[in-house]
Each structure stands twice: as C-alpha cells, then as structure tokens.
Enzyme design. Structure first.
Site, short mmCIF file in Angstrom:
data_model
loop_
_atom_site.label_atom_id
_atom_site.label_comp_id
_atom_site.label_asym_id
_atom_site.label_seq_id
_atom_site.Cartn_x
_atom_site.Cartn_y
_atom_site.Cartn_z
N LYS A 1 -8.66 14.22 3.62
CA LYS A 1 -7.82 13.01 3.66
C LYS A 1 -6.96 13.15 4.89
O LYS A 1 -6.93 14.21 5.51
CB LYS A 1 -6.96 12.90 2.40
N ARG A 2 -6.24 12.10 5.29
CA ARG A 2 -5.35 12.24 6.42
C ARG A 2 -4.32 13.35 6.15
O ARG A 2 -3.95 13.60 5.00
CB ARG A 2 -4.63 10.92 6.68
N LYS B 1 -14.25 8.72 -5.00
CA LYS B 1 -15.53 9.12 -4.41
C LYS B 1 -15.97 10.47 -4.96
O LYS B 1 -17.15 10.68 -5.27
CB LYS B 1 -15.42 9.21 -2.88
N HIS C 1 0.79 -1.23 0.00
CA HIS C 1 0.00 0.00 0.00
C HIS C 1 0.81 1.27 0.00
O HIS C 1 0.24 2.36 0.00
CB HIS C 1 -0.94 0.03 1.20
N LYS D 1 0.87 14.42 0.99
CA LYS D 1 -0.43 14.74 0.40
C LYS D 1 -0.56 16.24 0.09
O LYS D 1 -1.47 16.66 -0.61
CB LYS D 1 -1.56 14.27 1.32
N THR E 1 -8.31 6.79 -2.81
CA THR E 1 -9.68 6.34 -3.08
C THR E 1 -10.64 7.50 -2.91
O THR E 1 -11.73 7.50 -3.49
CB THR E 1 -10.09 5.19 -2.14
C1 LIG Z 1 -11.95 7.51 1.42
C2 LIG Z 1 -11.47 7.97 2.74
C3 LIG Z 1 -10.12 8.20 2.95
C4 LIG Z 1 -9.07 8.05 1.87
O1 LIG Z 1 -8.89 9.29 1.25
P1 LIG Z 1 -7.61 9.57 0.29
O2 LIG Z 1 -7.92 10.90 -0.30
O3 LIG Z 1 -7.61 8.49 -0.73
O4 LIG Z 1 -6.42 9.57 1.15
C5 LIG Z 1 -9.70 8.63 4.20
N1 LIG Z 1 -10.59 8.82 5.20
C6 LIG Z 1 -11.90 8.63 5.02
C7 LIG Z 1 -12.83 8.88 6.15
C8 LIG Z 1 -12.39 8.18 3.80
O5 LIG Z 1 -13.70 7.97 3.65
#
Ligand SMILES: *Cc1c(COP(=O)(O)O)cnc(C)c1O
Length: 811
Positions: free
Chosen positions: A545-546, A657, A356, A551, A653
């Site tokens: 995102k985190r 979304k 990952h 990032k 991911t």
């Molecule tokens: C989808 C999701 C992530 C992943 O987000 P990335 O932009 O791909 O890092 C992180 N936290 C939550 C709550 C999510 O639903």
C-alpha cells in the site's frame, strides 16, 4: 459463443499491422503487435458504443458523471479482451501468429494515473458501472507522466518519470472537435442593465484548450460501453508571432508551455493536500472542461438546462473536483442567465460528494488569494455561496459561533472545500460503515444534525473479475467448479456457494495447492526481475500500500525485529519460516516515509545475510508497487497486513483484494476491516489493537509512549536497535525520536504503535499457530473467499445507483 472467431480476430490484427504500421506479421515487433491488438479491441468497443450509446440517448436516462483527478487503470489489453469474451480467442490468435500472449500483456505499461486506493477505486467503479449498464462517463486529466516509477538505490527510493503514453496511448481516441476552452486569470467587469441586473464579464483572461482523449470502457458480458474522458491541455496559440518577430523565441512559446504544464504530471501525494497553484489550475481545468462538455451535450439533446439535474448526476471523488459547484453555477448564471435560486436548485440536485479521508493534513483548504487571482469569477460565486450559507448557519444554530466558524466555507482567508461540498451536495457519503459513522459523529457532526438524510454510506468494493477471476485463474476455476459455473462473475454473492465445501478435504487440498503454485509463480517472477530468491516454504506475509505513517508499516517492522531478536536469543527454537514482503511508494516530499523505506531495506539486508535466519526469516522490499505487481502478488499472499491506527483508514481496498484471493488478515478494527470482521466472525480473522473509540480515549487522557518503552523490555530493545541501525551503518535516530519524543509538531508516536505492539505480536502468534494446522488454515482461507462477495465493486455500484444516483441497473 464469442462475437469473433479466431480467424476473424487474426485478420483484423493483421489488417491493423499493415494499415497502421506498414508491417507484416513477420517483421512486426511486440510493440507493433501490442498496438495492433489494442486498436482492434478499440474498434470493437467503439462499434458497441455507437450501438448502445444511441439507445441511452434515445432513452433519455439519467447519466452518471464520475469526476476524479485520479484513475489508476493499470493495464487494459487483457482486461478488455476478458470483458469482451475474447480472451481465449485472442490468446490463440496471437500464438498462431507466433507471439506469446502473456509476453505481450506484460509489455503494456500501467496507466498509472493515480496514487493508490482512491484512483484504483475509480477504475474498479468504471468497470462495474459499465457491466451494470449504467450510462456513465469518467473524467480525469490525461497526465503525460503518471505516478513515478520507484527504483531502490542503496536502500533508498529514487523516482523516475513514468512516460506511459508511448504505448499506452493506443487506447486513447482524440476528439479534437469536442475541445473546450478554459479561462484563467484576468478580471471581472460589471455591466448593470436597465432593470438593475448585473451581467458580469470576464476579461483579460488566458485561454487553455482542453482536448478530450477518450478511452473506451468495456463491460463484462454486455455490449454496453462507457467512456473515460481524459483531458489534455494545449495552448490555443502555438507561438506568439509578435515576440517571435522580435527574436524573443522563448517568450514566443511561453504561453504554450504554461498551458501544457497543466497536464504534465500527476501530483504524487496520497492522502495529503498540496496547496500549489499548479494543482489548483489542474483542478479547475479538469472541472471546467468537464462541466462545459456535459452542458454542451445536454443542450444539444434537450435545448434547455432546466431539467439538467433530472438527467445528470455528478459524483465527485473526494474534494479534488469541488470546483464543479461554482463552475456549474457560473454557466447557469452567466451563460444561461438563470436567477441565483434557479441555478442553485439545479446544482444542489446534481452534485454528490464522496469523502475519502478524515486525516487533517488531507483536507483541502485553498488560500483565497490564489483563487481570487486565478479564477476571479469563480471567486465571486464562492463568496456569494459562502455568505448565504453563513446566514443559514447563523439562523439554524442561533448564532453559535463555535459551530458557524467550524462549518464556514470561507474562513481566515481560506476556502474549505469539504465544507463547500457539504453545503452544496445533495448526498455526502463515506466509504465504509465505520468511516461514515465518524463523518456523522465527528468531522461533519453539526451538518449531520442539520440535515441527517444527506449522509450515506457506500462501502468500497473492488472489481472481483479483475482481482480474482482474471489474476488467479486456478482459483477462478475452483470457484466455478464448486459454485456451479460462472454465475459469481455477475452475481458476486454466489461465491458464497464455496462455503459448503469447507469440510471437503479435496477442495481444501486444491486450495492449498493453488496457493503453493501461485507462490512459486510469484517467486519465479521476483527472481527474474530482481534476482532475489523468495523462500516459497515460508508463510508469505504481505503489506503493500502507499507508505504512510497512519498505515503503520513501521509497526510491522517493529514486530519483525522482535521476531529476529527471538531467533538470535534462541537460534534452535521452533520457528515457522516467514517471508515478509513490503511494497510501497512514498510521496517524494514525505521524508519520514522515505526513511521508513530505507529502514525496511536496512533490516532486510541484515536479516537476509544472517545465517541464523536462513530458511526461517526473510524480508523483501518489492520495488515499484503498482497495479500490475499487485495482480501478481495477491494470488500468492497468505497473510494480509491491514494494521492502520483505528479510525484513520477510511476503507482500504487492498484488504478486499487479499481476502478474495484467500489470504487471512491480521488487522485492526479500521475501515472496511470492521465489515470483513462482521462477515468472518472472530474465528476467521486475526484482530488486534485498540478500537477507534479507544484510540480517541487514550489520546484524550494523554498518551505517553515512553511509558511503554520503559516498562516493556521487548519494546525498549527494538527501539534501541532502530536508533542504532543495522549492518549498513545507517542510523534511524529520527524514527526512534518520532516514536518517543515527537518531531516537527507531531506528537510522540502519533499513530500509537507502541500501544498496539503487544497485541499485534499476539495476533501474529495466533496466525502462525493456525498456519501449522493446515486444515484449519485452508478452511479459514476458503471462508474468506466465500464471504468476499459483498466487497465486489458491483455491490458498491448497486448501492450508489439505488441510494444516491437513483438510476436503474441491469441484474
Ligand atoms: C488496491 C491498491 C491500493 C490500495 O491499497 P490499500 O491497502 O487499500 O491502501 C494501492 N495501490 C495499488 C496499486 C492498488 O492496487
């Protein structure tokens, strides 16, 4: 159509209230009602499970075991009702009983048993594996405390414990009779038999009980039901009476406390290795209980483990469950008495590994002393695996020590989990095309040349039923109307049918109206929760995102300050109103990340209070980003910020979304953005920045961020402002220094923000210009939705099923 009528469902709910809580509807609290509904759906899933589970058992199909130390499940009531085809019936029943269904759904705590993308992926995959009728089980730890709740106090992140089990345990079914014993510590004693074969005996160990708390997983439009098995930790001895009788009460419960701390808390580090002994205990506890449980069931069914690999595949989500390899070896060697070669053959045809991340700080390297003391028998097996691998490598690479040392499993007193996985797993996959290429060309290059067919790609996907249909009902209705029904829910490619409406003004207007309405709903929610009033006439530009330096939330900040400067220089300039939304948790020990959160809040306070920015520029940090917040936000988003340094984000991911909810992406060619771009073409995405190859090149030739600072006045001005800070008097010298000088061993501007700054600003200008052309924007939005089908988790799971697991799927 639905399996239960409203009257039947009502009766079942009322029955639960009476029997389990001694309440009538009139004196039931919303919490009672939530639990009653959960129990009713649980019963339905259990009866489906009994029915279809027996078919799997008799059919002797190969089963998938998905091991992950994280499952970021979020909420389940609405999801389960949706999958069971009972959502409308349940809503009606609840309204009749005098309860608001949406209020009740909102009561449910998120099951936050994960940090971010990796854990959420596992949750999406459980849904798809079940929907596709794969006999599959997820395994994890039943953390008492999930990912912390984030509060923002004086602009700073403050963590609160997430005690989710109060209501959340309504979904969990304890299976005390399926308890397993996990052994820690002690030592190994050799027993040589008359034939010269050793029978090692593990003595003087401490036992921890692993008790399953199972969560049923419903699939969409199927009675097939799978299980997420969550292991709880308990001591076999509640009190040590020998201490107790001497009046040493604390000592008497010490072992109990030591055992139970294993399942106490989720480690809140995302993409970062934590070399703590408790974390290793968690990993082995989880893995040992899981392997024993699979083996026990297999033995009961087949009476031998000789065919184990034909009937099971164990997929490990990153290296966190890597100890399955020596643990399965241990059972085959010590319990079954198999030879090393027979045991190794079974293990290496059972376990498959998903990588990952390529970030060095995330690669797990356990100190050998820790493993030696905590897991003495596992340590012996690891040494043997490592020694045999070493010999293979020496031979294959003709003693080339640079290669052998890089690939070694045990080296310099450390056990390298990724190398162990590459040695023992029959498949290794990355999670996007770019990431899988980087694994082959860089991270695992030598292993790839040895065994190229071992390396696969499975691009991540998200559960499009949850992340589109369920959370964005108006868009769901439009998609269904345009694509001729609900085909797309089981055939995500069918969403492509939307594209033939790309010139249909009525559909484009509907799309725009849906986005507007979703923005209003989200703004109303934010106003209720925090009092902040979002400008719904502004573009909603979102980065959630985190929080991680790679990032590049900080790049987003630099650009916002740059915009702000333009407004200040020229308050009457033509300006498209923009609202920048951030949401991000920082690992509690990641100081820079926390400081960036504070910076966003300082900037937010300054901009939102500046009359120049009124109705033009707004910056809002959304507290406590989590699955249930993402579900409200995605449908309201217009610009998706996917701006990681190329080569660093394995897939992402969140990007998917956003795409399926019609947001347009400003992004780098990183992770799955590359494949989004392939689907969309240059015209339907706002790309910017260096490519992964260019990043490597620039670093090799010596990257000097100070050159950008000295030659680009806009960059200089922004960095000087960061250094000085904003209206609240907090300075950010440390952040500016990280970009210009470097700190704590990391080079200046490690993630190349300044190199990408200009290109990023241009991408924003293109996006904002495009936004003014409503027809074009809506067309692009429609095309993004229409081409999002390949990012459905169903597609990913079909890929795993055909390329790695070799199991059939329905559909
Ligand atoms: C989808 C999701 C992530 C992943 O987000 P990335 O932009 O791909 O890092 C992180 N936290 C939550 C709550 C999510 O639903």
């Amino acid at each position: 159509m639905a399996e239960y009528t409203k009257a039947q469902l009502t009766e079942m709910i009322v029955g639960k209230l009476r029997r389990n809580f001694g309440r009538d509807v009139d004196d039931a609290t919303p919490n009672h009602m939530f639990k009653a509904c959960a129990l009713v759906l649980r019963d339905i899933m259990s009866s489906h499970q009994m029915e279809t589970g027996n078919q799997v058992w008799e059919g002797q199909q190969r089963q998938v075991h998905y091991l992950s130390l994280e499952f970021l499940m979020g909420r389940s009531l609405e999801k389960n009702a949706y999958n069971l085809g009972l959502l409308d019936t349940l809503k009606d029943a609840l309204e009749d009983l005098g309860f608001s269904a949406s209020d009740l759904f909102e009561k449910e705590p998120d099951a936050g048993l994960g940090n971010g993308g990796l854990g959420r992926l596992a949750a999406c995959y459980l849904d798809s594996m079940t929907t596709l009728e794969i006999p599959a089980t997820g395994y994890t730890i039943c953390y008492e405390l999930g990912i912390f709740k984030q509060k923002i106090v004086d602009g700073k992140q403050v963590e609160q414990a997430d005690n989710w089990l109060g209501l959340g345990d309504a979904w969990l079914i304890p299976k005390v009779d399926e308890t397993e014993e996990v052994r820690f510590g002690g030592k190994v004693v050799d027993h040589w038999d008359e034939r010269g074969v050793n029978h090692p005996e593990h003595v003087g160990y401490t036992t921890v009980l692993a008790i399953p708390r199972d969560m049923e997983i419903a699939g969409y439009k199927t009675r097939h039901t799978n299980t997420l098995r969550l292991w709880d930790a308990k001591s076999p001895v509640p009190v040590d009476m020998s201490y107790y009788s001497r009046g040493e009460y604390l000592k008497a419960v010490e072992q109990q406390a030591m055992a139970e701390v294993i399942a106490k808390v989720l480690y809140p580090d995302d993409n970062h290795y934590e070399g703590k002994s408790l974390r290793l205990k968690q990993q082995y506890f989880f893995v040992s209980a899981t392997v024993q449980s699979i083996v026990r069931q297999h033995r009961a069914q087949y009476g031998t483990l000789r065919n184990f690999h034909e009937k099971h595949v164990i997929q490990i989500n990153d290296t966190h469950p890597t100890l399955v390899i020596p643990e399965l070896m241990r059972i085959l060697l010590d319990v079954e008495g198999y030879s090393w070669n027979d045991a190794w053959n079974i293990v290496t045809h059972t376990v498959a590994y998903t990588n990952h991340t390529v970030l060095a700080e995330a690669l797990e390297r356990w100190p050998q002393g820790l493993i030696e003391n905590l897991l003495p028998r596992i340590w012996q097996i690891l040494k043997e695996i490592a020694a045999r691998y070493q010999r293979t490598l020496e031979q294959h690479f003709h003693g080339d020590q640079s290669k052998v040392s890089k690939m070694a499993i045990i080296w310099n007193g450390e056990v390298r989990m990724a190398n162990l996985c590459v040695c023992a797993c029959y498949a290794v996959n990355g999670v996007s095309a770019l990431h899988s290429e980087i694994l082959k060309q860089d991270v695992f290059h030598d292993a790839y040349t040895m065994r190229p067919e071992q390396f696969k790609n499975v691009t991540n996907g998200v559960d499009h039923r949850r992340w589109l249909s369920q959370i964005n009902p108006k868009l769901d209705a439009l998609v269904k109307e345009c694509t001729g029904g609900d085909d797309y829910l089981l055939h995500p490619e069918a969403i492509r049918g939307l594209e033939k409406y790309k010139d249909d003004q009525s559909v484009l207007s509907q799309l725009e109206a849906i986005k507007k309405e979703n923005k209003r709903r989200f703004a109303a929610y934010v106003a209720r929760e925090s009092g902040v009033v979002l400008n719904t006439d502004a573009v909603f530009d979102v980065q959630v995102k985190r929080l991680h330096e790679y990032k590049r939330q900080l790049l987003n900040v630099l650009h916002i300050i740059h915009l702000y400067n333009q407004l200040r220089d020229n308050p009457n300039m033509e300006f498209t109103p923009q609202t920048f939304l951030f949401g991000a948790k920082a690992a509690p020990g990641y100081h820079v990340a926390k400081k960036i959160i504070q910076l966003i809040n300082s900037l937010s306070a300054q901009i939102n209070a500046d009359p120049i920015c009124k109705d033009k520029l707004q910056v809002v940090f959304l507290e406590n980003y989590r699955v249930s917040l993402a579900e409200k936000l995605m449908p309201a988003s217009e610009i998706s910020e996917q701006i990681s340094t190329a080569g660093k984000e394995a897939s992402g991911t969140g990007n998917m979304k956003f795409m399926m909810n019609g947001a347009l992406t400003i992004g780098t060619l990183d992770g799955a953005n590359v494949e989004m771009h392939q689907q969309l073409g240059d015209e339907n995405i706002f790309l910017f920045g260096l490519t992964a190859d260019q990043v490597v090149q620039l670093k090799n030739q010596g990257y000097i961020p100070a050159n950008y600072y000295n030659s680009n006045p806009a960059i200089k001005r922004v960095l000087d402002q960061i250094r000085a800070g904003f209206g609240d008097g907090v300075d950010y010298n440390d952040i500016a220094d990280r970009l210009l000088i470097g700190a704590g061993g990391s080079p200046a501007d490690e993630y190349l923000l300044l190199a990408d700054f200009d290109s990023y600003c241009q991408a924003h200008r293109r996006a904002i210009e495009t936004y003014a052309d409503r027809k074009l924007w809506n067309q692009m939005s429609l095309i993004n939705i229409a081409r999002s089908g390949i990012f459905a988790a169903d597609r990913s799971i079909r890929d795993y099923a055909s390329d790695i697991w070799h199991v059939p799927t329905r559909l």
